[in-house]
Write an enzyme that holds these catalytic residues in place. Structure first.
Site, PDB file in Angstrom:
ATOM      1  N   SER A  96      -4.905 -11.815  -1.995  1.00  0.00           N
ATOM      2  CA  SER A  96      -3.819 -11.186  -2.742  1.00  0.00           C
ATOM      3  C   SER A  96      -3.045 -12.196  -3.584  1.00  0.00           C
ATOM      4  CB  SER A  96      -2.873 -10.451  -1.785  1.00  0.00           C
ATOM      5  OG  SER A  96      -1.893 -11.324  -1.302  1.00  0.00           O
TER       6      SER A  96
ATOM      7  N   LYS B  25      -0.595   3.187  -0.580  1.00  0.00           N
ATOM      8  CA  LYS B  25       0.427   3.568  -1.557  1.00  0.00           C
ATOM      9  C   LYS B  25       0.879   5.019  -1.438  1.00  0.00           C
ATOM     10  CE  LYS B  25      -0.632   0.150  -5.116  1.00  0.00           C
ATOM     11  NZ  LYS B  25      -0.835  -0.076  -6.565  1.00  0.00           N
TER      12      LYS B  25
ATOM     13  N   ASN C   8       4.669   1.613  -4.547  1.00  0.00           N
ATOM     14  CA  ASN C   8       4.171   0.236  -4.464  1.00  0.00           C
ATOM     15  C   ASN C   8       5.286  -0.750  -4.116  1.00  0.00           C
ATOM     16  OD1 ASN C   8       5.489   0.079  -7.071  1.00  0.00           O
ATOM     17  ND2 ASN C   8       4.230  -1.710  -7.500  1.00  0.00           N
TER      18      ASN C   8
ATOM     19  N   ASP D 232       4.514   0.090 -10.612  1.00  0.00           N
ATOM     20  CA  ASP D 232       3.194  -0.031 -11.233  1.00  0.00           C
ATOM     21  C   ASP D 232       3.193   0.553 -12.646  1.00  0.00           C
ATOM     22  OD1 ASP D 232       1.685  -1.386  -9.323  1.00  0.00           O
ATOM     23  OD2 ASP D 232       1.103   0.432  -8.274  1.00  0.00           O
TER      24      ASP D 232
ATOM     25  N   GLY E 191     -11.157   6.622 -11.195  1.00  0.00           N
ATOM     26  CA  GLY E 191     -10.498   6.556  -9.894  1.00  0.00           C
ATOM     27  C   GLY E 191      -9.338   7.532  -9.815  1.00  0.00           C
TER      28      GLY E 191
ATOM     29  N   GLY F 245      -6.893   7.326  -7.013  1.00  0.00           N
ATOM     30  CA  GLY F 245      -5.974   6.881  -5.958  1.00  0.00           C
ATOM     31  C   GLY F 245      -4.561   6.659  -6.465  1.00  0.00           C
ATOM     32  N   GLY F 246      -3.762   5.925  -5.662  1.00  0.00           N
ATOM     33  CA  GLY F 246      -2.361   5.696  -5.989  1.00  0.00           C
ATOM     34  C   GLY F 246      -2.161   4.957  -7.297  1.00  0.00           C
TER      35      GLY F 246
ATOM     36  N   ARG G 257     -15.796  10.362  -8.132  1.00  0.00           N
ATOM     37  CA  ARG G 257     -17.104  10.616  -7.529  1.00  0.00           C
ATOM     38  C   ARG G 257     -17.170  12.006  -6.928  1.00  0.00           C
ATOM     39  NH1 ARG G 257     -17.316   5.450  -3.696  1.00  0.00           N
ATOM     40  NH2 ARG G 257     -15.126   6.061  -3.630  1.00  0.00           N
TER      41      ARG G 257
ATOM     42  N   LYS H 237     -10.305  19.858  -9.123  1.00  0.00           N
ATOM     43  CA  LYS H 237     -10.073  20.703 -10.290  1.00  0.00           C
ATOM     44  C   LYS H 237      -9.428  19.892 -11.413  1.00  0.00           C
ATOM     45  CE  LYS H 237      -7.948  25.058 -11.738  1.00  0.00           C
ATOM     46  NZ  LYS H 237      -7.097  26.216 -11.329  1.00  0.00           N
TER      47      LYS H 237
END
Length: 242
Positions: free
Chosen positions: A13, A63, A84, A99, A123, A125-126, A147, A151
């Site tokens: 990180s 997140k 975040n 973010d 993607g 996600g968060g 993937r 909707k």
């Protein structure tokens, strides 16, 4: 004063080194920043109950699932649906999202000439939620690629066939992050991509295989380092305000 980063695998990180350098530069000898690797989000309760902490950053995969542990959310975090940055307010913890600020500033400073109306987001996600929120504020419509599309989303096969429709393509997935540098999202940068902009939120390596291919095809490319710095600075301001 003690701050930390909440995540699952934090060995590579950026945040700890960044904030420790900041504390040293500002001569804040009683400040420290630690990585807090949680095997499960259920471990967050005991961390928040420990009175020595003043604030946290949050990264993959927590997140969104950290939200029920917090007393409330800022309007932006509420709208985005992801956190975040966590800030202590008295005895309570509140969730924020910086973010979207980091992303927007990185985009506008790197490509001030960019004029477009739609973007492809890899993607769901968060991180993608913050990106979509920022793009909405900029008047740019987003199409999410997943993937397992829900909707309103599309799969990677359809995204590949429509690639030329989208002048801005952003990878918000972790695919390609060190040490898995040979991994890549299932959207191949191919054809003539001059006039296109490819951004990868990954910052390690500096240029992912996906960005290398986009550059070779003529696209302008940007990694996630500047976004990371700008969101960290926005988090620091939130902590200072408390």
């Amino acid at each position: 004063m003690q701050f930390g980063l909440i995540g699952k695998s934090l060995v590579h990180s950026f945040s700890a080194a960044y904030f420790q350098a900041k504390f040293e530069k500002l001569h804040l000898s009683d400040y420290r920043y630690l990585n807090c690797e949680l095997a499960s989000i259920d471990e967050l309760s005991s961390l928040l109950a420990d009175g020595q902490w003043q604030g946290f950053n949050v990264t993959i995969p927590y997140k969104e699932v950290c939200i029920p542990f917090l007393a409330g959310l800022s309007p932006e975090a509420q709208a985005i649906g992801a956190v975040n940055t966590i800030v202590r307010k008295g005895e309570e913890w509140w969730g924020h999202n910086t973010d979207h600020l980091g992303f927007r500033r990185a985009l506008q400073e790197s490509w001030p000439q960019m004029k477009l109306k739609k973007a492809l987001i890899l993607g769901s996600g968060g991180a993608s939620k913050a990106v979509i929120y920022a793009l909405e504020q900029m008047g740019i419509a987003s199409q999410i690629v997943s993937r397992n599309p829900a909707k309103g989303q599309i799969d990677y096969q359809e995204a590949q066939s429509r690639l030329q429709e989208f002048p801005l393509i952003i990878n918000t997935s972790p695919l390609g992050t060190f040490p898995d540098v040979d991994a890549m999202p299932s959207l191949e940068p191919q054809g003539d991509l001059s006039g296109h902009y490819f951004m990868d939120l990954i910052y390690n390596p500096e240029e992912t295989l996906w960005l290398q291919k986009a550059r070779a095809a003529g696209a302008a490319v940007l990694n996630g380092k500047s976004m990371l710095v700008y969101q960290a600075e926005a988090a620091w301001k939130l902590w200072q305000d408390q």
